[in-house]
Design a protein around this motif. Structure first.
Motif, PDB file in Angstrom:
ATOM      1  N   GLN A 219       0.826  -1.205   0.000  1.00  0.00           N
ATOM      2  CA  GLN A 219       0.000   0.000   0.000  1.00  0.00           C
ATOM      3  C   GLN A 219       0.863   1.259   0.000  1.00  0.00           C
ATOM      4  O   GLN A 219       0.609   2.199  -0.739  1.00  0.00           O
ATOM      5  CB  GLN A 219      -0.861   0.005   1.257  1.00  0.00           C
ATOM      6  N   GLU A 222       2.191   1.676  -3.417  1.00  0.00           N
ATOM      7  CA  GLU A 222       1.222   2.078  -4.435  1.00  0.00           C
ATOM      8  C   GLU A 222       0.647   3.461  -4.206  1.00  0.00           C
ATOM      9  O   GLU A 222       0.067   4.066  -5.091  1.00  0.00           O
ATOM     10  CB  GLU A 222       0.098   1.037  -4.520  1.00  0.00           C
ATOM     11  N   ASP A 223       0.825   3.914  -2.996  1.00  0.00           N
ATOM     12  CA  ASP A 223       0.371   5.241  -2.643  1.00  0.00           C
ATOM     13  C   ASP A 223       1.084   6.295  -3.472  1.00  0.00           C
ATOM     14  O   ASP A 223       0.612   7.407  -3.654  1.00  0.00           O
ATOM     15  CB  ASP A 223       0.722   5.464  -1.173  1.00  0.00           C
ATOM     16  N   ARG A 225       2.206   8.071  -6.569  1.00  0.00           N
ATOM     17  CA  ARG A 225       1.712   8.202  -7.939  1.00  0.00           C
ATOM     18  C   ARG A 225       2.614   9.141  -8.718  1.00  0.00           C
ATOM     19  O   ARG A 225       2.484  10.344  -8.646  1.00  0.00           O
ATOM     20  CB  ARG A 225       0.276   8.737  -7.937  1.00  0.00           C
ATOM     21  N   GLU A 269      -1.346  14.304  -6.468  1.00  0.00           N
ATOM     22  CA  GLU A 269      -1.800  14.286  -5.079  1.00  0.00           C
ATOM     23  C   GLU A 269      -2.337  12.909  -4.761  1.00  0.00           C
ATOM     24  O   GLU A 269      -2.757  12.168  -5.653  1.00  0.00           O
ATOM     25  CB  GLU A 269      -2.922  15.319  -4.889  1.00  0.00           C
ATOM     26  N   ARG A 270      -2.343  12.594  -3.491  1.00  0.00           N
ATOM     27  CA  ARG A 270      -2.830  11.308  -3.031  1.00  0.00           C
ATOM     28  C   ARG A 270      -4.269  11.088  -3.445  1.00  0.00           C
ATOM     29  O   ARG A 270      -5.108  11.978  -3.321  1.00  0.00           O
ATOM     30  CB  ARG A 270      -2.756  11.304  -1.518  1.00  0.00           C
ATOM     31  N   GLY A 271      -4.540   9.922  -3.988  1.00  0.00           N
ATOM     32  CA  GLY A 271      -5.918   9.562  -4.310  1.00  0.00           C
ATOM     33  C   GLY A 271      -6.461  10.230  -5.565  1.00  0.00           C
ATOM     34  O   GLY A 271      -7.636  10.104  -5.873  1.00  0.00           O
ATOM     35  N   VAL A 272      -5.609  10.953  -6.293  1.00  0.00           N
ATOM     36  CA  VAL A 272      -6.078  11.605  -7.520  1.00  0.00           C
ATOM     37  C   VAL A 272      -5.427  10.934  -8.728  1.00  0.00           C
ATOM     38  O   VAL A 272      -4.218  10.739  -8.756  1.00  0.00           O
ATOM     39  CB  VAL A 272      -5.698  13.110  -7.531  1.00  0.00           C
ATOM     40  N   ASP A 273      -6.241  10.579  -9.698  1.00  0.00           N
ATOM     41  CA  ASP A 273      -5.688  10.033 -10.923  1.00  0.00           C
ATOM     42  C   ASP A 273      -5.601  11.164 -11.946  1.00  0.00           C
ATOM     43  O   ASP A 273      -6.615  11.657 -12.431  1.00  0.00           O
ATOM     44  CB  ASP A 273      -6.584   8.904 -11.443  1.00  0.00           C
TER      45      ASP A 273
END
Ligand code: ADP
Ligand code: MG
Length: 312
Positions: A219, A222-223, A225, A269-273
């Motif tokens: 995790q 993969e966090d 990006r 940013e975290r959690g943004v694709d």
């Protein structure tokens, strides 16, 4: 099954292992991950009775390896960094030799046959070890560890020097052993422990910096990006446009260029694709994207992330 408490090994003022403690239960496959010089081999050599510790206790199956090395070694199969092979023996001569020094009580013919089959060395059993390829030698090294069917298997960098096909085969073999054994393997390759182990102990400069389930380390990895994006267009304007995209944390030139394209490293940013927004922003300006590639983390970056996480 394995218990190490406050283990220390120093060479003069140099601490190869600096106060390490962990426990491994029956049936676990644990990866010992760390860069070269981290202390992996030293720990494994102490655990298997090849090396004495400066202080601390190492127990296998409840037996103290220093107090009772003979009994403890019986339950361990060990593949050292340099497998102890006799080059002038054939594979069978060598396996028989190991069978005898281990004072193995299992049915000789049947057991050696099983070991040869598991490690896939049946077809080279009458060849001299010195004439075998590196991959086959490694398998013979693994075979020697399996003789006597010890419940604990310890492999020090089992895939070093092998080609990609051999690496996959050895990893599969280790995974299968994990069904019926307690396994520890060391490696400096993150993807190796990710693909084989249930749990990862990360060691750096003689200290444990993480001891977690493989999923939670994955995790962390993969966090991250980051992408290398190859774009044809005027570099300064492309860079500014990239930086202006919502969700893009940073963008910089990598220095790699090819005719009319440059490669940019972007971090989201975290959690943004950000892949689609980047595509739309570039196509709006008619700057073709000719490459888009996720950038993996190397071991050092993983360390930094994990240490960050631990200090929060
Ligand atoms: P790893 O297996 O993780 O690559 P090692 O356990 O082999 O690391 O080594 C840990 C550290 O201890 C290294 O810095 C290494 O140079 C040092 N070391 C290992 N063996 C000796 C020795 N016999 N004498 C002095 N230093 C040693
Ligand atoms: Mg080593």
């Amino acid at each position: 099954m394995i218990e190490i408490s406050n283990l220390v090994k120093n060479y003069g003022s140099k601490f190869a292992v600096d106060d390490i403690s962990f426990k491994i239960s029956k049936g676990e496959i644990v990866g010992f991950l760390g860069p070269n010089g981290a202390g992996k081999s030293t720990t494994m050599n102490i655990l298997t009775g090849y090396l004495s510790s400066t202080s601390g206790v190492a127990k296998v199956g409840g037996i103290d390896i220093l107090e009772n090395p003979y009994e403890a070694k019986k339950i361990i199969g060990f593949l050292p960094e340099q497998p102890p092979l006799y080059m002038d023996m054939t594979v069978n001569e060598y396996l028989n030799f190991v069978y005898e020094i281990k004072e193995c009580k299992l049915n000789r013919k049947k057991h050696l046959e099983e070991v040869r089959q598991v490690t896939k060395i049946d077809d080279v059993q009458n060849r001299l070890i010195k004439n075998l390829s590196k991959g086959y030698r490694q398998r013979v090294g693994i075979a020697q560890a399996l003789i006597g069917n010890p419940p604990v298997i310890i492999f020090d960098e089992p895939t070093v020097g092998l080609d990609p096909k051999q690496i996959i085969e050895i990893r599969n073999l280790i995974r299968n052993l994990g069904h019926s054994h307690t396994v520890i393997l060391s490696t400096h390759i993150l993807s190796e422990v990710q693909s084989v182990c249930d749990r990862i102990i990360i060691i750096n400069e003689g200290k444990i910096i993480a001891d977690e389930k493989t999923e939670s380390i994955t995790q962390v990895v993969e966090d991250n990006r980051r992408y290398n994006v190859k774009i044809c267009g005027p570099q300064r304007e492309v860079l500014n446009t990239l930086k202006g995209i919502s969700g893009v944390l940073s963008a910089e030139l990598t220095g790699e260029r090819e005719l009319d394209s440059y490669t940019y490293l972007i971090e989201s940013e975290r959690g943004v694709d950000v892949r689609k927004p980047v595509f739309y922003a570039m196509s709006q300006k008619s700057w073709p994207i000719i490459g888009f590639e996720a950038v993996g983390m190397n071991l050092e970056e993983v360390f930094i992330k994990i240490m960050d996480k631990a200090s929060k």
